[in-house]
Structures are given as structure tokens and as C-alpha cells.
Design a protein around this motif. Structure first.
Motif, PDB file in Angstrom:
ATOM      1  N   UNK A  70       2.229  -3.094 -11.325  1.00 51.76           N
ATOM      2  CA  UNK A  70       2.163  -4.556 -11.539  1.00 51.76           C
ATOM      3  C   UNK A  70       2.399  -5.357 -10.486  1.00 51.76           C
ATOM      4  N   UNK A  71       2.126  -6.377 -10.514  1.00 58.32           N
ATOM      5  CA  UNK A  71       2.528  -7.470  -9.231  1.00 58.32           C
ATOM      6  C   UNK A  71       4.062  -7.565  -9.432  1.00 58.32           C
ATOM      7  N   UNK A  72       4.535  -7.665 -10.531  1.00 63.20           N
ATOM      8  CA  UNK A  72       5.998  -7.866 -10.597  1.00 63.20           C
ATOM      9  C   UNK A  72       6.616  -6.607  -9.969  1.00 63.20           C
ATOM     10  N   UNK A  73       6.483  -5.564 -10.333  1.00 62.66           N
ATOM     11  CA  UNK A  73       6.863  -4.204  -9.540  1.00 62.66           C
ATOM     12  C   UNK A  73       6.853  -4.252  -8.104  1.00 62.66           C
ATOM     13  N   UNK A  74       5.574  -4.653  -7.655  1.00 65.11           N
ATOM     14  CA  UNK A  74       5.534  -4.778  -6.312  1.00 65.11           C
ATOM     15  C   UNK A  74       6.174  -5.954  -5.423  1.00 65.11           C
ATOM     16  N   UNK A  75       6.295  -7.185  -6.341  1.00 62.62           N
ATOM     17  CA  UNK A  75       7.098  -8.203  -5.697  1.00 62.62           C
ATOM     18  C   UNK A  75       8.573  -7.934  -5.738  1.00 62.62           C
ATOM     19  N   UNK A  76       9.023  -6.932  -6.652  1.00 65.53           N
ATOM     20  CA  UNK A  76      10.233  -6.625  -6.632  1.00 65.53           C
ATOM     21  C   UNK A  76      10.666  -5.799  -5.484  1.00 65.53           C
ATOM     22  N   UNK A  77       9.856  -4.734  -5.097  1.00 65.29           N
ATOM     23  CA  UNK A  77       9.933  -4.065  -3.932  1.00 65.29           C
ATOM     24  C   UNK A  77      10.104  -4.935  -2.602  1.00 65.29           C
ATOM     25  N   UNK A  78       8.956  -6.059  -2.486  1.00 65.45           N
ATOM     26  CA  UNK A  78       8.927  -6.535  -1.277  1.00 65.45           C
ATOM     27  C   UNK A  78       9.756  -7.750  -1.019  1.00 65.45           C
ATOM     28  N   UNK A  79      10.499  -8.306  -2.316  1.00 65.08           N
ATOM     29  CA  UNK A  79      11.243  -9.261  -2.396  1.00 65.08           C
ATOM     30  C   UNK A  79      10.712 -10.592  -1.958  1.00 65.08           C
ATOM     31  N   UNK A  80       9.620 -10.722  -3.067  1.00 67.55           N
ATOM     32  CA  UNK A  80       8.760 -11.912  -2.790  1.00 67.55           C
ATOM     33  C   UNK A  80       8.334 -12.241  -4.548  1.00 67.55           C
ATOM     34  N   UNK A  81       7.591 -13.414  -4.763  1.00 64.11           N
ATOM     35  CA  UNK A  81       6.886 -13.783  -5.801  1.00 64.11           C
ATOM     36  C   UNK A  81       5.895 -12.847  -6.203  1.00 64.11           C
ATOM     37  N   UNK A  82       5.620 -12.722  -7.500  1.00 59.19           N
ATOM     38  CA  UNK A  82       4.314 -11.995  -7.870  1.00 59.19           C
ATOM     39  C   UNK A  82       3.064 -12.572  -7.614  1.00 59.19           C
ATOM     40  N   UNK A  89       0.888  -1.293  -0.030  1.00 60.48           N
ATOM     41  CA  UNK A  89       0.035   0.156   0.010  1.00 60.48           C
ATOM     42  C   UNK A  89       0.870   1.270  -0.036  1.00 60.48           C
ATOM     43  N   UNK A  90       2.047   1.324   0.692  1.00 61.52           N
ATOM     44  CA  UNK A  90       2.976   2.242   0.712  1.00 61.52           C
ATOM     45  C   UNK A  90       3.543   2.656  -0.620  1.00 61.52           C
ATOM     46  N   UNK A  91       3.965   1.484  -1.164  1.00 57.69           N
ATOM     47  CA  UNK A  91       4.353   1.718  -2.495  1.00 57.69           C
ATOM     48  C   UNK A  91       3.430   2.327  -3.607  1.00 57.69           C
ATOM     49  N   UNK A  92       2.265   1.818  -3.523  1.00 57.70           N
ATOM     50  CA  UNK A  92       0.992   2.177  -4.466  1.00 57.70           C
ATOM     51  C   UNK A  92       0.800   3.744  -4.264  1.00 57.70           C
ATOM     52  N   UNK A  93       1.025   4.211  -2.908  1.00 62.43           N
ATOM     53  CA  UNK A  93       0.681   5.566  -2.610  1.00 62.43           C
ATOM     54  C   UNK A  93       1.767   6.324  -3.388  1.00 62.43           C
ATOM     55  N   UNK A  94       3.058   5.951  -3.377  1.00 61.31           N
ATOM     56  CA  UNK A  94       4.222   6.641  -3.774  1.00 61.31           C
ATOM     57  C   UNK A  94       4.223   6.640  -5.705  1.00 61.31           C
ATOM     58  N   UNK A  95       3.296   5.860  -6.177  1.00 58.23           N
ATOM     59  CA  UNK A  95       3.133   5.906  -7.457  1.00 58.23           C
ATOM     60  C   UNK A  95       2.070   6.849  -8.064  1.00 58.23           C
ATOM     61  N   UNK A  96       1.331   7.691  -7.095  1.00 55.02           N
ATOM     62  CA  UNK A  96       0.324   8.811  -7.317  1.00 55.02           C
ATOM     63  C   UNK A  96      -0.646   8.113  -8.335  1.00 55.02           C
ATOM     64  N   UNK A  97      -1.253   7.105  -8.110  1.00 56.00           N
ATOM     65  CA  UNK A  97      -2.549   6.772  -8.749  1.00 56.00           C
ATOM     66  C   UNK A  97      -2.225   5.933  -9.900  1.00 56.00           C
TER      67      UNK A  97
END
Length: 141
Positions: free
Chosen positions: A25-37, A13-21
């Protein structure tokens, strides 16, 4: 305790907020978290069901916050991804012939629920926007 859904959900949710709406993608989020999409997609399903995010389908799609970050408390996130049973489990096969075995589950249920409620109340005082501010402050330091 190995359940990390709450912390991963807050991270997402924090990453999503920083992307200003913009959809993320789940791949980008997974890369930030360090997990699988796939893990992220399952988590996004719970966050969507809780009306915290929306998913745009298609090649340019991704997840976006459905509400402002200041309107999403950490208690909202906890409610979306966890229950008291997820946090602390009570053993399931105590000896019913033992006075402790007969009673311990019910006694602990009350205490654990009280603790969970206090934990949830503490989380309700913080929002995703608060975390974003803290992340930005740390990055500037």
C-alpha cells in the motif's frame, strides 16, 4: 537541488522488490520513505506510466513491480520521474541586449544535456536488484 523524486522512486522500487510480488500500500511505502501517502501515489502514477509498477485496486491492493528488479535500471527510474530541466534550471529572463544574456542559455543547454546524458549512462549500469543486494549486505553487517 531539492528534487527528490528519483531517490524516493528508487526507495519505493526497492521496497516493492523486498515484498516478493505482494501488493504494498501507499501508506506502507510512505512509512518507509518518511513522507505522505499522497506523494507516493503521485510517484506511483509516473512509475506505472513507465511500466515499472502495476497497481492492484481494492482493500488488499497496492503496488507491485511489473518487471524483475534486475530488469529495472536506475536510468529507467530516472527516465520515469525526471528530465534534464528538473535537475538544473537555466534562468529565464537574461537581458537580450547583453551578449552573455543572448547566448548563455543555449550554451548551458548543450553542456547540461551532456552532463545529464553522462549521469544517465552511469545510472544505467545499476539495477534495483543491485540496490537490494547492497541493502541486504549493509543490514547483515
Amino acid at each position: 537541488m531539492s528534487n527528490t523524486r528519483f531517490s524516493v522512486a528508487v526507495h519505493v522500487l526497492t521496497v516493492l522488490h523486498l515484498h516478493d510480488g505482494e501488493p504494498v500500500s501507499s501508506s506502507v511505502l510512505a512509512g518507509s520513505v518518511g513522507t505522505n501517502p499522497v506523494v507516493i501515489r503521485k510517484l506511483l502514477a509516473a512509475l506505472t506510466q513507465a511500466s515499472l509498477v502495476t497497481i492492484d485496486r481494492g482493500t488488499a491492493g497496492g503496488a507491485r513491480l511489473l518487471r524483475s528488479a534486475s530488469a529495472i535500471s536506475l536510468a529507467d527510474v530516472l527516465d520515469a520521474v525526471s528530465e534534464v530541466d528538473d535537475m538544473l534550471k537555466i534562468h529565464t529572463s537574461p537581458n537580450p541586449a547583453c551578449p552573455v544574456g543572448r547566448s548563455i542559455g543555449g550554451i548551458l543547454d548543450v553542456i547540461l544535456q551532456e552532463g545529464f546524458d553522462a549521469f544517465r549512462d552511469a545510472l544505467a549500469r545499476y539495477t534495483v536488484a543491485d540496490l537490494v543486494g547492497s541493502v541486504q549486505q549493509r543490514e547483515r553487517a
